[in-house]
Design an enzyme around this catalytic site. Sequence first.
Site, PDB file in Angstrom:
ATOM      1  N   GLY A   1     -10.249   0.968  -2.222  1.00  0.00           N
ATOM      2  CA  GLY A   1      -8.859   1.512  -2.515  1.00  0.00           C
ATOM      3  C   GLY A   1      -8.310   0.287  -2.581  1.00  0.00           C
ATOM      4  N   GLY A   2      -8.308  -0.813  -3.357  1.00  0.00           N
ATOM      5  CA  GLY A   2      -7.195  -1.568  -3.847  1.00  0.00           C
ATOM      6  C   GLY A   2      -6.297  -0.970  -4.552  1.00  0.00           C
ATOM      7  N   GLY A   3      -5.987  -0.551  -5.152  1.00  0.00           N
ATOM      8  CA  GLY A   3      -5.477  -0.092  -6.101  1.00  0.00           C
ATOM      9  C   GLY A   3      -4.467   0.310  -6.104  1.00  0.00           C
TER      10      GLY A   3
ATOM     11  N   GLY B   1      -1.361   1.207  -2.546  1.00  0.00           N
ATOM     12  CA  GLY B   1      -0.802   1.400  -1.279  1.00  0.00           C
ATOM     13  C   GLY B   1      -1.723   0.353  -0.461  1.00  0.00           C
ATOM     14  N   LEU B   2      -1.649   0.079   0.565  1.00  0.00           N
ATOM     15  CA  LEU B   2      -1.915  -0.605   1.422  1.00  0.00           C
ATOM     16  C   LEU B   2      -3.019  -1.511   1.303  1.00  0.00           C
TER      17      LEU B   2
ATOM     18  N   TYR C   1      -4.685   6.590  15.639  1.00  0.00           N
ATOM     19  CA  TYR C   1      -4.730   8.525  16.299  1.00  0.00           C
ATOM     20  C   TYR C   1      -6.797   8.028  16.511  1.00  0.00           C
TER      21      TYR C   1
ATOM     22  N   ARG D   1     -18.884   7.425  -1.294  1.00  0.00           N
ATOM     23  CA  ARG D   1     -19.850   8.711  -0.789  1.00  0.00           C
ATOM     24  C   ARG D   1     -20.428   8.743  -0.778  1.00  0.00           C
TER      25      ARG D   1
ATOM     26  N   SER E   1     -11.376  24.135   6.290  1.00  0.00           N
ATOM     27  CA  SER E   1     -12.624  24.666   5.609  1.00  0.00           C
ATOM     28  C   SER E   1     -14.209  23.729   6.313  1.00  0.00           C
TER      29      SER E   1
ATOM     30  N   PHE F   1      -5.419  14.416   5.197  1.00  0.00           N
ATOM     31  CA  PHE F   1      -4.182  15.949   4.338  1.00  0.00           C
ATOM     32  C   PHE F   1      -4.209  16.100   5.902  1.00  0.00           C
TER      33      PHE F   1
HETATM   34  C1  HXC Z   1      -6.774  21.893   3.697  1.00  0.00           C
HETATM   35  C2  HXC Z   1      -7.289  20.632   1.760  1.00  0.00           C
HETATM   36  C3  HXC Z   1      -6.011  19.894   1.025  1.00  0.00           C
HETATM   37  C4  HXC Z   1      -4.732  20.397   2.048  1.00  0.00           C
HETATM   38  C5  HXC Z   1      -7.555  19.323   0.086  1.00  0.00           C
HETATM   39  N1  HXC Z   1      -8.462  20.261   0.784  1.00  0.00           N
HETATM   40  N2  HXC Z   1      -6.977  18.919   0.013  1.00  0.00           N
HETATM   41  N3  HXC Z   1      -7.596  21.645   3.001  1.00  0.00           N
HETATM   42  N4  HXC Z   1      -4.890  21.257   3.396  1.00  0.00           N
HETATM   43  N5  HXC Z   1      -3.659  20.135   2.044  1.00  0.00           N
HETATM   44  C6  HXC Z   1      -9.640  21.285   1.245  1.00  0.00           C
HETATM   45  C7  HXC Z   1     -10.195  21.218  -0.254  1.00  0.00           C
HETATM   46  O1  HXC Z   1      -9.513  22.781  -0.095  1.00  0.00           O
HETATM   47  C8  HXC Z   1     -11.518  21.161  -0.257  1.00  0.00           C
HETATM   48  O2  HXC Z   1     -12.284  22.265   0.436  1.00  0.00           O
HETATM   49  C9  HXC Z   1     -11.736  20.185   0.172  1.00  0.00           C
HETATM   50  O3  HXC Z   1     -10.579  19.858   0.759  1.00  0.00           O
HETATM   51  C10 HXC Z   1     -11.820  19.021  -1.294  1.00  0.00           C
HETATM   52  O4  HXC Z   1     -11.477  18.811  -1.693  1.00  0.00           O
HETATM   53  P1  HXC Z   1     -11.484  17.917  -2.880  1.00  0.00           P
HETATM   54  O5  HXC Z   1      -9.955  18.194  -3.890  1.00  0.00           O
HETATM   55  O6  HXC Z   1     -12.613  19.023  -3.461  1.00  0.00           O
HETATM   56  O7  HXC Z   1     -12.024  17.368  -2.165  1.00  0.00           O
HETATM   57  P2  HXC Z   1     -12.012  15.570  -2.917  1.00  0.00           P
HETATM   58  O8  HXC Z   1     -11.354  15.418  -5.159  1.00  0.00           O
HETATM   59  O9  HXC Z   1     -13.414  15.161  -2.899  1.00  0.00           O
HETATM   60  O10 HXC Z   1     -10.647  14.814  -2.305  1.00  0.00           O
HETATM   61  C11 HXC Z   1     -10.412  14.004  -1.163  1.00  0.00           C
HETATM   62  C12 HXC Z   1      -9.243  14.319  -0.956  1.00  0.00           C
HETATM   63  C13 HXC Z   1      -7.888  14.221  -1.346  1.00  0.00           C
HETATM   64  C14 HXC Z   1      -9.284  13.646   0.742  1.00  0.00           C
HETATM   65  C15 HXC Z   1      -9.005  16.383  -0.972  1.00  0.00           C
HETATM   66  O11 HXC Z   1      -6.946  14.206  -1.077  1.00  0.00           O
HETATM   67  C16 HXC Z   1      -7.923  12.271  -2.065  1.00  0.00           C
HETATM   68  O12 HXC Z   1      -9.035  12.445  -2.880  1.00  0.00           O
HETATM   69  N6  HXC Z   1      -7.618  11.846  -1.013  1.00  0.00           N
HETATM   70  C17 HXC Z   1      -7.474  10.573  -0.879  1.00  0.00           C
HETATM   71  C18 HXC Z   1      -6.795   9.648  -0.686  1.00  0.00           C
HETATM   72  C19 HXC Z   1      -5.780  10.146   0.734  1.00  0.00           C
HETATM   73  O13 HXC Z   1      -6.165  11.184   0.826  1.00  0.00           O
HETATM   74  N7  HXC Z   1      -5.178   8.800   1.316  1.00  0.00           N
HETATM   75  C20 HXC Z   1      -4.873   9.006   2.263  1.00  0.00           C
HETATM   76  C21 HXC Z   1      -5.165   7.917   3.552  1.00  0.00           C
HETATM   77  S1  HXC Z   1      -3.441   8.374   4.179  1.00  0.00           S
HETATM   78  P3  HXC Z   1     -12.511  23.537  -0.453  1.00  0.00           P
HETATM   79  O14 HXC Z   1     -13.343  24.942   1.405  1.00  0.00           O
HETATM   80  O15 HXC Z   1     -12.037  24.417  -0.913  1.00  0.00           O
HETATM   81  O16 HXC Z   1     -13.932  23.624  -0.753  1.00  0.00           O
HETATM   82  C22 HXC Z   1      -4.104   7.907   6.085  1.00  0.00           C
HETATM   83  C23 HXC Z   1      -3.616   7.856   7.332  1.00  0.00           C
HETATM   84  C24 HXC Z   1      -1.848   8.566   6.698  1.00  0.00           C
HETATM   85  O17 HXC Z   1      -5.143   8.098   5.838  1.00  0.00           O
HETATM   86  C25 HXC Z   1      -1.077   8.191   8.177  1.00  0.00           C
HETATM   87  C26 HXC Z   1       0.339   8.686   7.815  1.00  0.00           C
HETATM   88  C27 HXC Z   1       1.036   9.091   9.182  1.00  0.00           C
HETATM   89  P1  NAP Z   2      -3.425   5.056  -0.404  1.00  0.00           P
HETATM   90  O1  NAP Z   2      -2.570   5.098  -1.213  1.00  0.00           O
HETATM   91  O2  NAP Z   2      -3.640   7.255  -0.826  1.00  0.00           O
HETATM   92  O3  NAP Z   2      -4.816   5.257  -0.784  1.00  0.00           O
HETATM   93  C1  NAP Z   2      -6.364   5.905  -0.262  1.00  0.00           C
HETATM   94  C2  NAP Z   2      -6.954   4.514  -1.090  1.00  0.00           C
HETATM   95  O4  NAP Z   2      -8.417   5.566  -0.925  1.00  0.00           O
HETATM   96  C3  NAP Z   2      -6.729   5.095  -2.670  1.00  0.00           C
HETATM   97  O5  NAP Z   2      -6.876   3.643  -3.880  1.00  0.00           O
HETATM   98  C4  NAP Z   2      -8.110   6.120  -3.206  1.00  0.00           C
HETATM   99  O6  NAP Z   2      -8.425   5.344  -4.866  1.00  0.00           O
HETATM  100  C5  NAP Z   2      -8.889   5.358  -2.449  1.00  0.00           C
HETATM  101  N1  NAP Z   2     -10.067   6.697  -2.194  1.00  0.00           N
HETATM  102  C6  NAP Z   2     -10.117   7.630  -1.104  1.00  0.00           C
HETATM  103  N2  NAP Z   2     -11.028   8.187  -1.521  1.00  0.00           N
HETATM  104  C7  NAP Z   2     -12.134   7.161  -2.159  1.00  0.00           C
HETATM  105  C8  NAP Z   2     -13.313   7.429  -2.401  1.00  0.00           C
HETATM  106  N3  NAP Z   2     -14.132   8.851  -2.369  1.00  0.00           N
HETATM  107  N4  NAP Z   2     -14.340   6.746  -2.693  1.00  0.00           N
HETATM  108  C9  NAP Z   2     -14.233   5.095  -2.957  1.00  0.00           C
HETATM  109  N5  NAP Z   2     -12.380   4.960  -3.166  1.00  0.00           N
HETATM  110  C10 NAP Z   2     -11.831   6.296  -2.222  1.00  0.00           C
HETATM  111  O7  NAP Z   2      -3.469   5.231   1.630  1.00  0.00           O
HETATM  112  P2  NAP Z   2      -2.405   4.602   2.068  1.00  0.00           P
HETATM  113  O8  NAP Z   2      -1.923   4.436   2.820  1.00  0.00           O
HETATM  114  O9  NAP Z   2      -3.175   3.022   0.840  1.00  0.00           O
HETATM  115  O10 NAP Z   2      -4.112   4.083   3.606  1.00  0.00           O
HETATM  116  C11 NAP Z   2      -5.115   3.089   3.078  1.00  0.00           C
HETATM  117  C12 NAP Z   2      -5.484   2.918   4.309  1.00  0.00           C
HETATM  118  O11 NAP Z   2      -4.772   3.294   5.524  1.00  0.00           O
HETATM  119  C13 NAP Z   2      -6.527   3.911   5.090  1.00  0.00           C
HETATM  120  O12 NAP Z   2      -7.955   3.168   5.358  1.00  0.00           O
HETATM  121  C14 NAP Z   2      -5.246   4.730   5.646  1.00  0.00           C
HETATM  122  O13 NAP Z   2      -6.187   6.000   6.957  1.00  0.00           O
HETATM  123  C15 NAP Z   2      -4.944   3.990   6.446  1.00  0.00           C
HETATM  124  N6  NAP Z   2      -3.771   4.051   7.454  1.00  0.00           N
HETATM  125  C16 NAP Z   2      -2.360   4.028   6.369  1.00  0.00           C
HETATM  126  C17 NAP Z   2      -1.111   4.451   7.409  1.00  0.00           C
HETATM  127  C18 NAP Z   2       0.255   4.626   6.116  1.00  0.00           C
HETATM  128  O14 NAP Z   2       0.831   4.344   7.126  1.00  0.00           O
HETATM  129  N7  NAP Z   2      -0.020   3.984   5.129  1.00  0.00           N
HETATM  130  C19 NAP Z   2      -0.800   4.946   8.268  1.00  0.00           C
HETATM  131  C20 NAP Z   2      -2.295   4.500   9.437  1.00  0.00           C
HETATM  132  C21 NAP Z   2      -3.344   4.146   8.272  1.00  0.00           C
HETATM  133  P3  NAP Z   2      -8.880   6.267  -5.756  1.00  0.00           P
HETATM  134  O15 NAP Z   2      -7.876   7.143  -5.366  1.00  0.00           O
HETATM  135  O16 NAP Z   2      -8.786   5.192  -7.008  1.00  0.00           O
HETATM  136  O17 NAP Z   2     -10.343   6.630  -5.115  1.00  0.00           O
END
Ligand code: HXC
Ligand code: NAP
Length: 293
Positions: free
Chosen positions: A32-34, A36-37, A164, A84, A122, A114
């Site tokens: 995920g090095g492309g 944010g963090l 958390y 995964r 789900s 999310f």
């Molecule tokens: C409820 C949701 C949802 C939402 C997705 N789903 N978004 N459910 N509310 N907002 C459900 C879908 O309906 C589906 O279930 C299942 O999750 C999988 O969704 P897909 O879109 O098919 O998954 P996928 O394409 O693999 O994408 C994964 C993802 C997506 C997690 C849903 O958001 C993603 O790629 N995220 C990567 C980046 C990311 O999440 N960054 C955050 C890191 S920040 P069903 O039952 O419908 O099939 C972090 C800390 C932040 O961790 C702290 C901030 C304070």
């Molecule tokens: P982000 O920008 O959404 O980064 C998440 C990264 O994970 C993306 O680059 C995404 O790249 C990669 N990723 C997601 N699913 C993947 C998969 N299945 N395989 C390979 N790569 C995948 O979020 P961020 O805020 O920088 O978060 C980075 C880390 O910090 C996470 O571990 C998060 O939990 C932690 N964190 C962040 C915060 C904050 O304030 N930002 C706070 C607490 C903890 P692709 O979409 O290209 O796959």
Amino acid sequence: MTELIGLGEPAPLGASALPAGTYNGECVFVTGGGTGLGRAIATEFARLGASIVIASRKPEHLEQGESSMREVGANVLTVACDIREPDSIAAAFDAAVGAFGLPSVLVNNAAANFPVPAEDMSPNAWRTVVDITLNGTYFCAREFGRRHLAAGTPGSIINVGASYAWTGGPGFAHSAAAKAGVKNMVETLAVEWGPYGIQVNGLVPGLFPHDDMTADIQGNLARTNDKDVCQPALRVGRLRELGWAATFLASPYARFISGHTLVVDGANWQRRLLTNPPVITVRDQMGKGPFGE
Ligand code: HXC
Ligand code: NAP
């Protein structure tokens, strides 16, 4: 009246407490090095001389990461990889070895998240977040560890977590449970692999807003009004502060630190109030109607 000054601003972008060239000749693999963090962490390793491998799913993220690394003059390889899938991780490591040799540092930064009330989630939503955040982190650590054990070489793993893991995270049941597993895994792997020269640590960011945050997370931040004044530091984190912590943890200056999780959040996770405010359900905080309607 005593002025509230908060915790001051850090040193400027581009500065480092570590000597120039600390990572010369080394390869650092950042999931995920492309964005944010992860991109900020990769950038600080790159500034210190590392060759960088960025592994994630989306081409636009890989391109963005590549251009950031080139901006600071680093060698960079980007690899499409879904953490995964163990085969996809093995292929990404093969590509890294081909380009720069076996990475000496693995930053397990990729995660999924999310906000959603637990009762609305789900089974597939739960599985998806746990699969990426917990299983993916283990699969990457396993690939890295096995390659180093086979080669008899040392290495350093940093698992990016969330506070958390200790407190639970209302609205984030899936991610909080997964991050608790990630933190626990740090402690196990550090003990198992220390004898083989592999250091394993956790790195927990506080609130570090950035433009790459997903719409779900950005929407949540806007809704919960999580801004500077809500932090004991009176400010949120600056991305380079997390990068500096990561480059320190994997450096020769931190070799005896292993099995530790370093929290970089200006004390936000210890925050408590003298008197309890009224409870507001996650549904209400998210502006959701009654369950089932
Ligand atoms: C409820 C949701 C949802 C939402 C997705 N789903 N978004 N459910 N509310 N907002 C459900 C879908 O309906 C589906 O279930 C299942 O999750 C999988 O969704 P897909 O879109 O098919 O998954 P996928 O394409 O693999 O994408 C994964 C993802 C997506 C997690 C849903 O958001 C993603 O790629 N995220 C990567 C980046 C990311 O999440 N960054 C955050 C890191 S920040 P069903 O039952 O419908 O099939 C972090 C800390 C932040 O961790 C702290 C901030 C304070
Ligand atoms: P982000 O920008 O959404 O980064 C998440 C990264 O994970 C993306 O680059 C995404 O790249 C990669 N990723 C997601 N699913 C993947 C998969 N299945 N395989 C390979 N790569 C995948 O979020 P961020 O805020 O920088 O978060 C980075 C880390 O910090 C996470 O571990 C998060 O939990 C932690 N964190 C962040 C915060 C904050 O304030 N930002 C706070 C607490 C903890 P692709 O979409 O290209 O796959």
